[in-house]
Design an enzyme around this catalytic site. Structure first.
Site, PDB file in Angstrom:
ATOM      1  N   HIS A 162       1.260 -13.754   9.339  1.00 44.05           N
ATOM      2  CA  HIS A 162       0.858 -13.997   8.140  1.00 44.05           C
ATOM      3  C   HIS A 162       1.421 -15.234   7.294  1.00 44.05           C
ATOM      4  O   HIS A 162       1.440 -15.150   6.101  1.00 44.05           O
ATOM      5  CB  HIS A 162       0.817 -12.498   7.232  1.00 44.05           C
ATOM      6  CG  HIS A 162      -0.058 -11.595   7.700  1.00 44.05           C
ATOM      7  ND1 HIS A 162      -0.143 -10.324   7.352  1.00 44.05           N
ATOM      8  CD2 HIS A 162      -1.316 -11.636   8.642  1.00 44.05           C
ATOM      9  CE1 HIS A 162      -1.120  -9.634   7.972  1.00 44.05           C
ATOM     10  NE2 HIS A 162      -1.825 -10.346   8.686  1.00 44.05           N
ATOM     11  N   GLN A 181       4.378  -9.062  10.063  1.00 40.72           N
ATOM     12  CA  GLN A 181       3.260  -9.273   9.029  1.00 40.72           C
ATOM     13  C   GLN A 181       4.003  -9.736   7.781  1.00 40.72           C
ATOM     14  O   GLN A 181       3.217 -10.228   6.904  1.00 40.72           O
ATOM     15  CB  GLN A 181       2.518  -8.041   8.767  1.00 40.72           C
ATOM     16  CG  GLN A 181       1.812  -7.556  10.087  1.00 40.72           C
ATOM     17  CD  GLN A 181       1.093  -6.035   9.869  1.00 40.72           C
ATOM     18  OE1 GLN A 181       1.848  -5.117   9.774  1.00 40.72           O
ATOM     19  NE2 GLN A 181      -0.111  -6.199   9.261  1.00 40.72           N
ATOM     20  N   ASP A 185       8.498 -12.980   4.155  1.00 37.82           N
ATOM     21  CA  ASP A 185       9.825 -13.025   3.477  1.00 37.82           C
ATOM     22  C   ASP A 185      10.927 -13.874   4.287  1.00 37.82           C
ATOM     23  O   ASP A 185      12.008 -13.991   3.662  1.00 37.82           O
ATOM     24  CB  ASP A 185      10.442 -11.782   2.937  1.00 37.82           C
ATOM     25  CG  ASP A 185      10.471 -10.593   3.929  1.00 37.82           C
ATOM     26  OD1 ASP A 185      10.726 -11.100   5.126  1.00 37.82           O
ATOM     27  OD2 ASP A 185      10.413  -9.326   3.416  1.00 37.82           O
ATOM     28  N   ASN A 223       7.612   5.031  10.470  1.00 36.80           N
ATOM     29  CA  ASN A 223       7.116   4.927   9.271  1.00 36.80           C
ATOM     30  C   ASN A 223       7.358   6.090   7.919  1.00 36.80           C
ATOM     31  O   ASN A 223       7.298   7.112   8.685  1.00 36.80           O
ATOM     32  CB  ASN A 223       5.519   4.536   9.280  1.00 36.80           C
ATOM     33  CG  ASN A 223       4.815   3.409   7.922  1.00 36.80           C
ATOM     34  OD1 ASN A 223       5.531   2.727   7.841  1.00 36.80           O
ATOM     35  ND2 ASN A 223       3.791   4.079   7.557  1.00 36.80           N
ATOM     36  N   CYS A 239      -2.815 -35.454  -2.713  1.00 35.56           N
ATOM     37  CA  CYS A 239      -4.586 -35.695  -3.136  1.00 35.56           C
ATOM     38  C   CYS A 239      -5.070 -35.023  -4.004  1.00 35.56           C
ATOM     39  O   CYS A 239      -6.181 -34.954  -4.270  1.00 35.56           O
ATOM     40  CB  CYS A 239      -5.059 -35.213  -1.510  1.00 35.56           C
ATOM     41  SG  CYS A 239      -5.150 -33.246  -1.448  1.00 35.56           S
ATOM     42  N   ARG A 264       0.814  -1.391  -0.007  1.00 38.17           N
ATOM     43  CA  ARG A 264      -0.032   0.028   0.110  1.00 38.17           C
ATOM     44  C   ARG A 264       0.800   1.332   0.244  1.00 38.17           C
ATOM     45  O   ARG A 264       0.297   2.310  -0.152  1.00 38.17           O
ATOM     46  CB  ARG A 264      -0.985  -0.172   1.211  1.00 38.17           C
ATOM     47  CG  ARG A 264      -1.760  -0.993   1.315  1.00 38.17           C
ATOM     48  CD  ARG A 264      -2.721  -0.813   2.417  1.00 38.17           C
ATOM     49  NE  ARG A 264      -3.638  -2.301   2.751  1.00 38.17           N
ATOM     50  CZ  ARG A 264      -3.264  -3.254   3.447  1.00 38.17           C
ATOM     51  NH1 ARG A 264      -2.012  -3.343   3.936  1.00 38.17           N
ATOM     52  NH2 ARG A 264      -3.976  -4.373   3.541  1.00 38.17           N
ATOM     53  N   CYS A 308      -5.455 -30.941   2.028  1.00 41.10           N
ATOM     54  CA  CYS A 308      -4.967 -31.973   2.918  1.00 41.10           C
ATOM     55  C   CYS A 308      -3.929 -31.400   4.061  1.00 41.10           C
ATOM     56  O   CYS A 308      -3.472 -32.034   4.973  1.00 41.10           O
ATOM     57  CB  CYS A 308      -4.607 -33.138   2.458  1.00 41.10           C
ATOM     58  SG  CYS A 308      -2.975 -33.047   1.527  1.00 41.10           S
ATOM     59  N   CYS A 362      -1.133 -27.297   1.017  1.00 42.45           N
ATOM     60  CA  CYS A 362      -2.338 -27.724   0.087  1.00 42.45           C
ATOM     61  C   CYS A 362      -3.773 -27.453   1.012  1.00 42.45           C
ATOM     62  O   CYS A 362      -3.825 -27.794   2.025  1.00 42.45           O
ATOM     63  CB  CYS A 362      -2.090 -29.548   0.014  1.00 42.45           C
ATOM     64  SG  CYS A 362      -3.823 -30.015  -0.532  1.00 42.45           S
ATOM     65  N   ILE A 400      13.138   3.657   7.322  1.00 41.43           N
ATOM     66  CA  ILE A 400      13.393   2.519   8.744  1.00 41.43           C
ATOM     67  C   ILE A 400      14.998   2.182   8.573  1.00 41.43           C
ATOM     68  O   ILE A 400      15.382   2.017   9.658  1.00 41.43           O
ATOM     69  CB  ILE A 400      12.534   1.558   8.485  1.00 41.43           C
ATOM     70  CG1 ILE A 400      11.002   1.710   8.496  1.00 41.43           C
ATOM     71  CG2 ILE A 400      12.973   0.140   9.277  1.00 41.43           C
ATOM     72  CD1 ILE A 400      10.153   0.779   7.789  1.00 41.43           C
TER      73      ILE A 400
END
Ligand code: NAD
Length: 253
Positions: free
Chosen positions: A128, A108, A111, A227, A164, A41, A139, A136, A245
């Protein structure tokens, strides 16, 4: 922000770090942009430049459309994470851990650059998931991403689970998908226990992760937000450090 003003705030934040015993860092995509991985964003973000790309991050679109999956696998082939190296921002958090101050690193990001930089895996809470694994959707079998990408390189547009036949996807949390309850609980628990929370590189608008900021504040922690642009949680910040940062975070530690 005026340079002197920023330096004064950086000095204050450094004093809080020096006086803290339990620091929690909450990181978002912005810490990895200086490693060459675009955020979603920010001004140069993937979605800012190409709003259609947001579809690939939506679980319903992904499960319903073979074309969205084909595009997603092609995108994964070229993912910037495969060649990215940690930057000074990641290394600053390793320093925090080496000084014995890091209570937890809630990220979040998908990587794994924090672990590659040298933070111990048991300090990192990946709310995340990770792009370095495939899961999968039928399964639950997990496979290293590079193994599945090899099949894409050989011509499979949408490689299914070899066990599967189910649809596979990177082991990350897409929009519309539930977070793993134990993982988010641990993140909020860490936030409630810290005496200093440093949030870096996130617009802090995705819940419940962003809720770590008010949770820490309610429990008496100082809040520092670093930020490049305003975040949804600026009202909780005791110090707002606006800028890069990888330039600012190393000065705090
Ligand atoms: P976001 O894209 O919503 O926001 C990133 C923020 O960081 C923006 O406000 C931007 O201005 C700021 N920023 C970017 N580069 C910066 C820099 N060098 N210095 C200072 N600020 C900078 O990110 P988000 O809130 O983390 O949400 C995006 C979601 O997408 C995440 O939850 C994550 O799961 C996923 N994502 C992960 C990665 C990654 O792993 N590196 C990359 C893109 C997206």
């Amino acid at each position: 922000m005026h340079k002197d003003d920023l330096q004064r705030k950086v000095a204050q934040a450094r004093a809080w770090v020096d006086g803290a015993s339990r620091v929690v860092v909450l990181s978002g995509a912005g810490i990895s942009t200086d490693s060459g991985i675009p955020d979603f964003r920010g001004p140069q973000g993937v979605w800012t430049r190409n709003p259609a790309a947001e579809k690939q991050s939506n679980i319903n679109e992904y499960m319903a459309s073979a074309e969205v999956r084909r595009q997603s696998w092609q995108g994964r082939l070229e993912h910037t994470a495969w060649t990215a190296k940690p930057n000074a921002g990641h290394r600053a958090i390793v320093t925090l851990e080496q000084r014995g101050l890091l209570h937890g690193l809630v990220t979040q990001n998908i990587d794994e650059l924090h672990q590659i930089a040298g933070n111990s895996a048991d300090k990192v809470v990946e709310v995340h998931g990770t792009v370095r694994q495939v899961v999968c959707m039928a399964c639950g079998t997990k496979t290293p991403m590079q193994e599945v990408l090899e099949r894409v390189r050989k011509g499979e547009a949408d490689p299914v689970c070899l066990g599967c036949g189910g649809i596979q996807k990177s082991d990350t949390i897409s929009f519309g998908q539930a977070l793993v309850p134990e993982v988010i609980e641990r993140a909020l628990q860490l936030a409630s226990e810290c005496d200093l929370l440093i949030a870096v590189g996130s617009t802090l608008q995705v819940y419940p992760v962003a809720g770590a900021v008010p949770v820490a504040a309610e429990n008496g922690a100082e809040i520092v937000i670093i930020n490049a642009e305003p975040t949804a949680m600026d009202e909780f910040a005791d110090l707002l450090l606006t800028g890069s940062i990888s330039e600012i975070l190393p000065q705090l530690v």
